[in-house]
Design a protein around this motif. Structure first.
Motif, PDB file in Angstrom:
ATOM      1  N   LEU A 437      10.896  -2.326  18.763  1.00  0.00           N
ATOM      2  CA  LEU A 437      11.958  -1.651  18.020  1.00  0.00           C
ATOM      3  C   LEU A 437      13.101  -1.350  18.993  1.00  0.00           C
ATOM      4  O   LEU A 437      12.919  -0.628  19.975  1.00  0.00           O
ATOM      5  CB  LEU A 437      11.420  -0.369  17.399  1.00  0.00           C
ATOM      6  CG  LEU A 437      12.318   0.364  16.401  1.00  0.00           C
ATOM      7  CD1 LEU A 437      11.486   1.238  15.471  1.00  0.00           C
ATOM      8  CD2 LEU A 437      13.369   1.231  17.098  1.00  0.00           C
ATOM      9  N   VAL A 438      14.258  -1.922  18.718  1.00  0.00           N
ATOM     10  CA  VAL A 438      15.436  -1.721  19.556  1.00  0.00           C
ATOM     11  C   VAL A 438      16.381  -0.770  18.826  1.00  0.00           C
ATOM     12  O   VAL A 438      16.899  -1.099  17.759  1.00  0.00           O
ATOM     13  CB  VAL A 438      16.144  -3.054  19.862  1.00  0.00           C
ATOM     14  CG1 VAL A 438      17.409  -2.812  20.679  1.00  0.00           C
ATOM     15  CG2 VAL A 438      15.202  -4.005  20.590  1.00  0.00           C
ATOM     16  N   LEU A 439      16.559   0.402  19.391  1.00  0.00           N
ATOM     17  CA  LEU A 439      17.485   1.397  18.836  1.00  0.00           C
ATOM     18  C   LEU A 439      18.646   1.534  19.806  1.00  0.00           C
ATOM     19  O   LEU A 439      18.476   2.026  20.926  1.00  0.00           O
ATOM     20  CB  LEU A 439      16.779   2.739  18.647  1.00  0.00           C
ATOM     21  CG  LEU A 439      17.659   3.917  18.231  1.00  0.00           C
ATOM     22  CD1 LEU A 439      18.362   3.651  16.912  1.00  0.00           C
ATOM     23  CD2 LEU A 439      16.844   5.207  18.165  1.00  0.00           C
ATOM     24  N   ARG A 440      19.820   1.093  19.407  1.00  0.00           N
ATOM     25  CA  ARG A 440      20.974   1.104  20.300  1.00  0.00           C
ATOM     26  C   ARG A 440      22.155   1.799  19.628  1.00  0.00           C
ATOM     27  O   ARG A 440      22.093   2.163  18.458  1.00  0.00           O
ATOM     28  CB  ARG A 440      21.351  -0.330  20.677  1.00  0.00           C
ATOM     29  CG  ARG A 440      21.849  -1.158  19.499  1.00  0.00           C
ATOM     30  CD  ARG A 440      22.023  -2.608  19.874  1.00  0.00           C
ATOM     31  NE  ARG A 440      22.494  -3.384  18.732  1.00  0.00           N
ATOM     32  CZ  ARG A 440      22.446  -4.711  18.657  1.00  0.00           C
ATOM     33  NH1 ARG A 440      21.957  -5.420  19.666  1.00  0.00           N
ATOM     34  NH2 ARG A 440      22.884  -5.334  17.580  1.00  0.00           N
ATOM     35  N   GLY A 441      23.216   1.965  20.403  1.00  0.00           N
ATOM     36  CA  GLY A 441      24.385   2.662  19.876  1.00  0.00           C
ATOM     37  C   GLY A 441      24.253   4.154  19.896  1.00  0.00           C
ATOM     38  O   GLY A 441      25.053   4.869  19.289  1.00  0.00           O
ATOM     39  N   VAL A 442      23.242   4.671  20.616  1.00  0.00           N
ATOM     40  CA  VAL A 442      23.025   6.118  20.671  1.00  0.00           C
ATOM     41  C   VAL A 442      23.123   6.631  22.108  1.00  0.00           C
ATOM     42  O   VAL A 442      22.585   7.681  22.445  1.00  0.00           O
ATOM     43  CB  VAL A 442      21.668   6.507  20.042  1.00  0.00           C
ATOM     44  CG1 VAL A 442      21.723   6.365  18.549  1.00  0.00           C
ATOM     45  CG2 VAL A 442      20.518   5.668  20.606  1.00  0.00           C
ATOM     46  N   GLY A 443      23.834   5.888  22.956  1.00  0.00           N
ATOM     47  CA  GLY A 443      24.058   6.315  24.329  1.00  0.00           C
ATOM     48  C   GLY A 443      25.188   7.317  24.433  1.00  0.00           C
ATOM     49  O   GLY A 443      25.752   7.761  23.415  1.00  0.00           O
ATOM     50  N   PRO A 444      25.576   7.687  25.659  1.00  0.00           N
ATOM     51  CA  PRO A 444      26.617   8.700  25.844  1.00  0.00           C
ATOM     52  C   PRO A 444      27.949   8.351  25.190  1.00  0.00           C
ATOM     53  O   PRO A 444      28.636   9.218  24.659  1.00  0.00           O
ATOM     54  CB  PRO A 444      26.758   8.775  27.374  1.00  0.00           C
ATOM     55  CG  PRO A 444      25.429   8.359  27.894  1.00  0.00           C
ATOM     56  CD  PRO A 444      24.948   7.300  26.936  1.00  0.00           C
ATOM     57  N   VAL A 445      28.334   7.065  25.224  1.00  0.00           N
ATOM     58  CA  VAL A 445      29.578   6.652  24.567  1.00  0.00           C
ATOM     59  C   VAL A 445      29.333   6.356  23.095  1.00  0.00           C
ATOM     60  O   VAL A 445      30.111   6.731  22.222  1.00  0.00           O
ATOM     61  CB  VAL A 445      30.181   5.418  25.272  1.00  0.00           C
ATOM     62  CG1 VAL A 445      31.415   4.911  24.515  1.00  0.00           C
ATOM     63  CG2 VAL A 445      30.543   5.746  26.714  1.00  0.00           C
ATOM     64  N   GLY A 446      28.237   5.707  22.798  1.00  0.00           N
ATOM     65  CA  GLY A 446      27.998   5.215  21.444  1.00  0.00           C
ATOM     66  C   GLY A 446      27.822   6.280  20.395  1.00  0.00           C
ATOM     67  O   GLY A 446      28.235   6.111  19.246  1.00  0.00           O
ATOM     68  N   THR A 447      27.218   7.423  20.750  1.00  0.00           N
ATOM     69  CA  THR A 447      26.967   8.435  19.709  1.00  0.00           C
ATOM     70  C   THR A 447      28.226   9.098  19.170  1.00  0.00           C
ATOM     71  O   THR A 447      28.351   9.187  17.940  1.00  0.00           O
ATOM     72  CB  THR A 447      25.971   9.488  20.231  1.00  0.00           C
ATOM     73  OG1 THR A 447      24.722   8.850  20.467  1.00  0.00           O
ATOM     74  CG2 THR A 447      25.751  10.591  19.221  1.00  0.00           C
TER      75      THR A 447
END
Length: 573
Positions: A437-447
């Motif tokens: 399961l790849v959950l992305r877009g929730v990093g420091p910039v992405g959120t």
């Protein structure tokens, strides 16, 4: 002294007598009851994140008042200042959790604005929930003003009718099983009603207690003060001793950058590995190093010491030991003692003695709870920095002391760009054994601000897929509980140029914890095509508000997710 007399300036808080600045400060402070004699004393900020929003902070006001009395008894003048009070469980409800990590830096800036603006001489920081301790240490490193971190303790927890201990970690974990019949609604309500029975931080070796241990390992606390039961006699003894310690540090010119040396960071990294601490300590320590203008690469230190430092304790949720047993066995100082010759004993501390001096006096009261380095609780490191074609900069895996996990996993990518979609797919049976399961877009910039990925991990656990599905994410993971193989805090994060942003459903992903690698098994030509066709990322959010400012300013995780202002030249008095 009289209003007309003068004395040579020895403190940065003193301004030329008779000047307009002196006259106006004198007017303001006399209105608060200060005398002319007080104006010549060390002026100490009591940094208080008191808040009625969560039990982590609810007991801090009486502590601040007692610290004030302690500072005054030691010959100083104390001013209580307030900061933002970040709390994961409450503040993660908004903006996909983006206000949690970003508030760490907001807190550091709160401190800077007051302590630098007023040119105060030192500060005692009341350490409580996850982000307060790192934010306070970042401010201390940035301002290089004498500072003392005062651990304000962990909360007490309750028991079920069966006699089983229940705490906030158990509530967080078990809630993921509600949709799958792992717990009833009434059972979950009973857990949450009994989990917390007093003020203070979470009871496990999560980020809060881990960072309190870190602060002691760095030499920024009084000796033997972490962890500690909130409102206990040992906590109040440290409160009473804090005034003399900080006034002494100010008069001796004992500044944080003389304490936060490479040796101190090495001790802190070894301490995190020894207590199986939160993975969040990695980025927080790197942020503190950045604020101190240190060249220390904390991620490399974790890679280095992972070869030799094994977990010496197993506090819940890493094992069955309680935080109370850990404290009673000697706490952080006992852990440092058990590191033996690996410890950098020459590192100095806020009280002027060396870490070696402190350790020489320490007593390990129970070697079943805090073992020697020669007899660790497990034969593997529990905080593992991984790299590879999927995480060319860094990523982190947290391993349990007791859980037997497969060292490798290869599976098919199932990609999600937000946590709610991932959880819905788990609940709907879309995510199956053998998937990654790849959950992305929730990093420091992405959120922006770094979203919480733990709910997705707990949903997998609730669905019984923990050992059958791996997780790869650029999001933040709770320092309390991680289950299965979870590769977290992948950098570069998904919204920035890098491999995580171009992973597609059906790709094969390999995770090899023996080799400390996470790899995307896609040929270079296909990856180049995807990168070329990828749309340019736009920073989320509007033009106003804190989170868009944070997203435009935040550095990558391997640099501590600090703000880019640190690269600008600074001038200090």
């Amino acid at each position: 002294m009289s209003a007309q007399s003068a004395s040579p300036s020895r403190l940065r808080s003193e301004v030329p007598v008779g000047s307009p600045r002196w006259a106006t400060r004198r007017a303001q402070w006399r209105a608060l009851g200060l005398t002319d004699e007080d104006l010549t004393k060390p002026k100490i900020a009591i940094v208080n994140s008191s808040s009625g929003l969560a039990p982590c902070f609810s007991h801090l006001d009486p502590i601040a008042a007692a610290v004030k009395r302690s500072v005054e008894a030691a010959g100083g003048v104390a001013f209580e200042i307030r900061t933002v009070a970040p709390t994961d469980f409450i503040m993660s409800a908004g903006a996909s959790g983006g206000y949690v990590l970003s508030s760490r830096d907001l807190l550091a800036n709160d401190i800077e604005a007051v302590v630098e603006g007023a040119q105060l001489d030192g500060m005692v920081c009341l350490a409580s929930c996850d982000k307060t301790t790192p934010g306070q240490l970042m401010a201390a490193a940035r301002l290089d003003v004498p500072a003392l971190i005062l651990s304000c303790g962990y909360q007490s927890c309750g028991t079920l009718d069966t006699g089983e201990r229940v705490d906030i970690e158990e509530v967080f974990l078990r809630a993921g099983g509600l949709k799958f019949g792992g717990i009833t609604f009434d059972g979950l309500c009973d857990l949450s009603a009994r989990a917390i029975t007093g003020p203070g931080v979470c009871t496990g070796m999560g980020t809060a207690n881990s960072m309190h241990v870190v602060a002691e390992a760095l030499g920024m606390t009084l000796p033997g003060s972490a962890p500690v039961r909130a409102n206990s006699e040992p906590m109040w003894r440290a409160v009473e001793a804090s005034g003399a310690a900080i006034v002494g540090a100010v008069l001796a010119g004992r500044r944080p950058r003389s304490i936060l040396t490479p040796a101190a960071f090495a001790n802190a990294v070894m301490a995190v590995l020894a207590v199986s601490g939160s993975i969040n300590c990695v980025k927080h320590l790197q942020a503190i190093a950045r604020e101190a203008d240190s060249e220390v690469d904390v991620y490399r230190l974790f890679e280095k010491y992972a070869d030799t430092i094994r977990p010496l304790s197993a506090v819940r949720p890493n094992g069955e030991d309680t935080i109370e047993e850990f404290e009673d066995a000697g706490g952080a100082l006992a852990v440092l003692k058990q590191l033996g010759d690996a410890l950098a004993g020459e590192a100095v501390t806020v009280t002027g003695e060396t870490t070696g001096d402190r350790v020489a006096r320490a007593v390990v009261k129970d070697e079943r709870i805090i073992r020697p380095l020669s007899d660790p609780r497990a034969g593997h490191p529990t905080v593992v920095v991984v790299r590879g074609s999927l995480a060319p900069d860094t990523a982190i895996v947290k391993l349990s002391v007791t859980e037997d996990r497969p060292p490798t996993f290869e599976g098919t990518a199932r990609v999600f760009d937000d946590a709610l979609s991932a959880i819905a797919a788990i609940e709907g049976g879309v995510v199956r054994p053998g998937d990654v399961l790849v959950l992305r877009g929730v990093g420091p910039v992405g959120t922006p601000g770094m979203g919480m990925a733990s709910q997705t991990v707990f949903a997998l656990n609730g669905a019984g897929l923990t050992e059958q599905v791996a997780v790869v994410t650029d999001g933040q993971l709770s320092g309390l509980v991680n289950k299965g193989i979870v590769v977290g805090e992948v950098s570069p994060e998904g919204v920035l140029p890098g491999p995580l942003g171009v992973v597609a459903d059906g790709d094969r992903i390999s995770i090899d914890l023996r080799a400390r690698r996470a790899d995307l098994l896609v040929d270079d030509a296909e990856l180049a095509r995807r990168h070329a066709n990828r749309a340019r990322h736009q920073v989320p959010g509007g033009r106003s508000g804190w989170l868009p400012v944070y997203a435009r300013s935040v550095e990558p995780l391997p640099r501590g997710a600090t703000l880019r202002g640190n690269d600008l030249p600074t001038t200090r008095p």
